[in-house]
Design an enzyme around this catalytic site. Sequence first.
Site, mmCIF file in Angstrom:
data_model
loop_
_atom_site.group_PDB
_atom_site.id
_atom_site.type_symbol
_atom_site.label_atom_id
_atom_site.label_comp_id
_atom_site.label_asym_id
_atom_site.label_seq_id
_atom_site.Cartn_x
_atom_site.Cartn_y
_atom_site.Cartn_z
ATOM 1 N N VAL A 173 0.893 -1.408 0.047
ATOM 2 C CA VAL A 173 -0.057 -0.021 -0.022
ATOM 3 C C VAL A 173 0.805 1.139 -0.002
ATOM 4 C CG1 VAL A 173 -1.853 1.233 1.339
ATOM 5 C CG2 VAL A 173 -2.244 -0.942 1.317
ATOM 6 N N SER A 184 3.480 3.310 18.836
ATOM 7 C CA SER A 184 4.862 3.578 18.592
ATOM 8 C C SER A 184 5.157 4.570 17.460
ATOM 9 C CB SER A 184 5.491 2.409 18.105
ATOM 10 O OG SER A 184 7.010 2.552 17.791
ATOM 11 N N SER A 221 -4.117 2.732 7.378
ATOM 12 C CA SER A 221 -3.927 1.419 8.276
ATOM 13 C C SER A 221 -5.399 1.216 8.909
ATOM 14 C CB SER A 221 -2.975 1.824 9.272
ATOM 15 O OG SER A 221 -1.810 2.180 9.051
ATOM 16 N N VAL A 271 -9.446 1.383 9.510
ATOM 17 C CA VAL A 271 -9.122 2.787 9.338
ATOM 18 C C VAL A 271 -9.953 3.895 10.192
ATOM 19 C CG1 VAL A 271 -10.489 3.232 7.363
ATOM 20 C CG2 VAL A 271 -8.275 4.333 7.683
ATOM 21 N N SER A 298 -16.707 4.233 -2.054
ATOM 22 C CA SER A 298 -17.465 5.147 -2.919
ATOM 23 C C SER A 298 -17.010 4.994 -4.340
ATOM 24 C CB SER A 298 -17.469 6.507 -2.261
ATOM 25 O OG SER A 298 -18.029 6.678 -0.931
ATOM 26 N N ARG A 318 -19.516 3.432 -7.529
ATOM 27 C CA ARG A 318 -19.655 4.078 -8.678
ATOM 28 C C ARG A 318 -19.163 3.389 -9.720
ATOM 29 N NH1 ARG A 318 -17.785 8.515 -5.518
ATOM 30 N NH2 ARG A 318 -15.781 8.528 -6.350
ATOM 31 N N HIS A 325 -15.396 1.531 7.169
ATOM 32 C CA HIS A 325 -14.695 0.905 6.093
ATOM 33 C C HIS A 325 -14.688 -0.668 6.307
ATOM 34 C CE1 HIS A 325 -12.071 0.061 2.671
ATOM 35 N NE2 HIS A 325 -11.268 -0.062 3.372
ATOM 36 N N THR A 339 -4.937 -6.052 -1.681
ATOM 37 C CA THR A 339 -5.320 -4.690 -2.353
ATOM 38 C C THR A 339 -4.183 -3.712 -2.151
ATOM 39 O OG1 THR A 339 -7.059 -3.741 -1.019
ATOM 40 C CG2 THR A 339 -7.633 -5.488 -2.499
#
EC number: 1.1.1.27
Length: 316
Positions: free
Chosen positions: A16, A104, A122, A125, A152, A156, A178, A233
Amino acid sequence: MKRHTRKIAIIGTGLVGSSCAYSIVNQGICEELLLIDINHERAVGEAMDLSHCINFTNTRTKVYAGSYEDCKDMDIVIITAGPAPKPGQSRLDTLGASAKIMESVVGGVMESGFDGIFLLASNPVDIITYQVWKLSGLPRNRVIGTGTSLDSSRLRTILSEMLHVDPRSIHGYSLGEHGDSQMVAWSHVTVGGKPILQILEEQKERFGEIDLDEIVEKTAKAGWEIYKRKGTTYYGIGNSLAYIANSIFNDDHRVIAVSAILDGEYGEYDICTGVPAIITRDGIREIVELNLTEDEESRFAKSNDILRDYMKTIGY
């Protein structure tokens, strides 16, 4: 005339973080990009690799590896560090491990004298964004999570494939967690300015009976469909982070569905959840309060209650 140099730090150079860095470099979003990872040599390698691709872009970004001490002058600190969910786990199941990492990370960043904007990806989230707000002591408008921005976008995309319309002509938001309990504010989804509920009602012969709950579930599970096929992902969320960062630097006043700390908005207090918000150079300028239907309010509240139950497990 002195020009301010735009500076971003990314903490966590896994898939990511590195995807986000690649998007930032390709779009020329900042002049300096600092990479930090518990495995410093990995961060060095990512910085080298990104530096070598710059000559093939129209940008000139200085990319380097460093430590928390270097965060002092950063405008934005993006945190992507954290464990990935294992098969069968939800994002919420990673909370305990992620929360320990944040203690940390945030401590190290704040000790540097950092006084910018935190941008979080992270998981989970929404709760991690709330924790970082508490740990940092920064104003709530300067601690932002990616929230339901990616959800979102997925919504779409799904609707565009169903309606055969460019997704950029579809406006609407997933709200809440999320994760699995997110909901869609269908009463505010439009296609070219026309309410989607009206379109589906008027064109039943074309589209048939559409199960809206099925679309919500497909949106919420989209990440897991990717996970089953490639293991994780990163492109979507990496680009979402870059998009939000760019909106901050450009003072776009763009409305994006992000994790935001609520203080009375939507009748909710002391919780971080996915809502549309106006993003400016100061972070969140304003949370956009949609006039939800009674059913939508109930679904949104239920999602927030789930987040609250998990927040209690880490002392909030």
